[in-house]
Design a protein around this motif. Sequence first.
Motif, PDB file in Angstrom:
ATOM      1  N   GLY A   1      -0.732   2.635   9.416  1.00  0.00           N
ATOM      2  CA  GLY A   1       0.556   3.221   9.709  1.00  0.00           C
ATOM      3  C   GLY A   1       0.740   4.641   9.226  1.00  0.00           C
ATOM      4  O   GLY A   1      -0.134   5.241   8.598  1.00  0.00           O
ATOM      5  N   GLU A   2       1.922   5.158   9.540  1.00  0.00           N
ATOM      6  CA  GLU A   2       2.313   6.506   9.142  1.00  0.00           C
ATOM      7  C   GLU A   2       3.757   6.469   8.656  1.00  0.00           C
ATOM      8  O   GLU A   2       4.582   5.720   9.188  1.00  0.00           O
ATOM      9  CB  GLU A   2       2.199   7.472  10.319  1.00  0.00           C
ATOM     10  CG  GLU A   2       0.785   7.672  10.848  1.00  0.00           C
ATOM     11  CD  GLU A   2      -0.113   8.417   9.869  1.00  0.00           C
ATOM     12  OE1 GLU A   2       0.430   9.144   9.009  1.00  0.00           O
ATOM     13  OE2 GLU A   2      -1.341   8.278   9.980  1.00  0.00           O
ATOM     14  N   GLY A   3       4.059   7.304   7.659  1.00  0.00           N
ATOM     15  CA  GLY A   3       5.422   7.379   7.149  1.00  0.00           C
ATOM     16  C   GLY A   3       5.428   7.295   5.638  1.00  0.00           C
ATOM     17  O   GLY A   3       4.391   7.489   4.983  1.00  0.00           O
ATOM     18  N   PRO A   4       6.594   7.009   5.037  1.00  0.00           N
ATOM     19  CA  PRO A   4       6.655   6.852   3.587  1.00  0.00           C
ATOM     20  C   PRO A   4       5.673   5.778   3.119  1.00  0.00           C
ATOM     21  O   PRO A   4       5.447   4.776   3.812  1.00  0.00           O
ATOM     22  CB  PRO A   4       8.110   6.430   3.341  1.00  0.00           C
ATOM     23  CG  PRO A   4       8.862   6.944   4.519  1.00  0.00           C
ATOM     24  CD  PRO A   4       7.916   6.854   5.668  1.00  0.00           C
ATOM     25  N   ASP A   5       5.107   5.990   1.944  1.00  0.00           N
ATOM     26  CA  ASP A   5       4.089   5.070   1.457  1.00  0.00           C
ATOM     27  C   ASP A   5       4.687   3.792   0.898  1.00  0.00           C
ATOM     28  O   ASP A   5       5.695   3.800   0.176  1.00  0.00           O
ATOM     29  CB  ASP A   5       3.242   5.749   0.372  1.00  0.00           C
ATOM     30  CG  ASP A   5       2.174   6.641   0.980  1.00  0.00           C
ATOM     31  OD1 ASP A   5       1.250   6.095   1.605  1.00  0.00           O
ATOM     32  OD2 ASP A   5       2.293   7.873   0.837  1.00  0.00           O
ATOM     33  N   VAL A   6       4.023   2.679   1.222  1.00  0.00           N
ATOM     34  CA  VAL A   6       4.370   1.349   0.721  1.00  0.00           C
ATOM     35  C   VAL A   6       3.105   0.717   0.160  1.00  0.00           C
ATOM     36  O   VAL A   6       2.035   0.793   0.787  1.00  0.00           O
ATOM     37  CB  VAL A   6       4.942   0.463   1.844  1.00  0.00           C
ATOM     38  CG1 VAL A   6       5.007  -1.005   1.410  1.00  0.00           C
ATOM     39  CG2 VAL A   6       6.323   0.947   2.266  1.00  0.00           C
ATOM     40  N   LEU A   7       3.207   0.100  -1.011  1.00  0.00           N
ATOM     41  CA  LEU A   7       2.110  -0.658  -1.603  1.00  0.00           C
ATOM     42  C   LEU A   7       2.523  -2.118  -1.687  1.00  0.00           C
ATOM     43  O   LEU A   7       3.566  -2.448  -2.261  1.00  0.00           O
ATOM     44  CB  LEU A   7       1.773  -0.138  -3.003  1.00  0.00           C
ATOM     45  CG  LEU A   7       0.637  -0.865  -3.720  1.00  0.00           C
ATOM     46  CD1 LEU A   7      -0.712  -0.566  -3.055  1.00  0.00           C
ATOM     47  CD2 LEU A   7       0.589  -0.487  -5.203  1.00  0.00           C
TER      48      LEU A   7
END
Length: 275
Positions: free
Chosen positions: A18-24
């Motif tokens: 994906g692309e966009g704000p980072d999520v872990l």
Amino acid sequence: MGQHVKAGELEIWTEQVGEGPDVLLVGGLGDTVESWQFQLDGLADRYRITAFDNRGAGRTAMPEGQPTVEAMADDAAAVLRSLGVSSAHVAGFSGGSIIAQELALRHPYAVRSLVLQSTWSAMDDFMKTMIRAFHWQAELAPSERDFLEGFFIWVYTARAHNDGTVDRFIEDAMAFPHKQSTEDFLAFADACARNVTAGRLDGIQVPVLVLAGGADRMSRPELGKAVADEIPGARFEVMEEEAHQPFQEIPDPWNVRVDEFWQEAERLRSGIPSS
């Protein structure tokens, strides 16, 4: 496709989409990247999502010595550094939510916000007894299927057991080529039982959403509420009809809720008032 990334002395299996704000995304007891498949598929149009196999699970080896939740939190921070991610919205479930708590306490600048699903800050006697039961179940179950059927009684709703969902999860688990050893499964469980964040959680200073399943017999809602009560400004919500892992059983509503929370957290970071 995933890859191993260097995290200290470990090579940790990681997938990023994906692309966009980072999520872990941080998995729980014995769970791997695949446990988050509904989120990797359903949220990658809005976020750059990273998931990984904890030490001793899937394609990440268990190093020598007794594992600790603190070490696994350091692993998570090292994964972000290896991928060049300065900070991320972090979501963890069950044991992964405990790792996420420690990550926010030990590496606060790496965490933009926290979603804690099916969480606790200290196991009570009920949960400790459950962990002891896991020991003899794992060691004495007649077969892998028998163990999974018994273990998943704690994890999924009666609805999922009765409608065939759990059978599909069991088939997927049995076909998975990178199975966790019994020893590593129990070592992870014992690490979670030893870990205590109660009394320290007021040190978390990011937006926090604590989600509990009303039908979760493992990490009951009152345990999640105790976590939320200690974290300044944390929100606590109960999904009344759900059990331990609603992000798998009802992924679309779960994804919508955490997306709303992450969007609000992004607005707060940008200084934009909520509508």
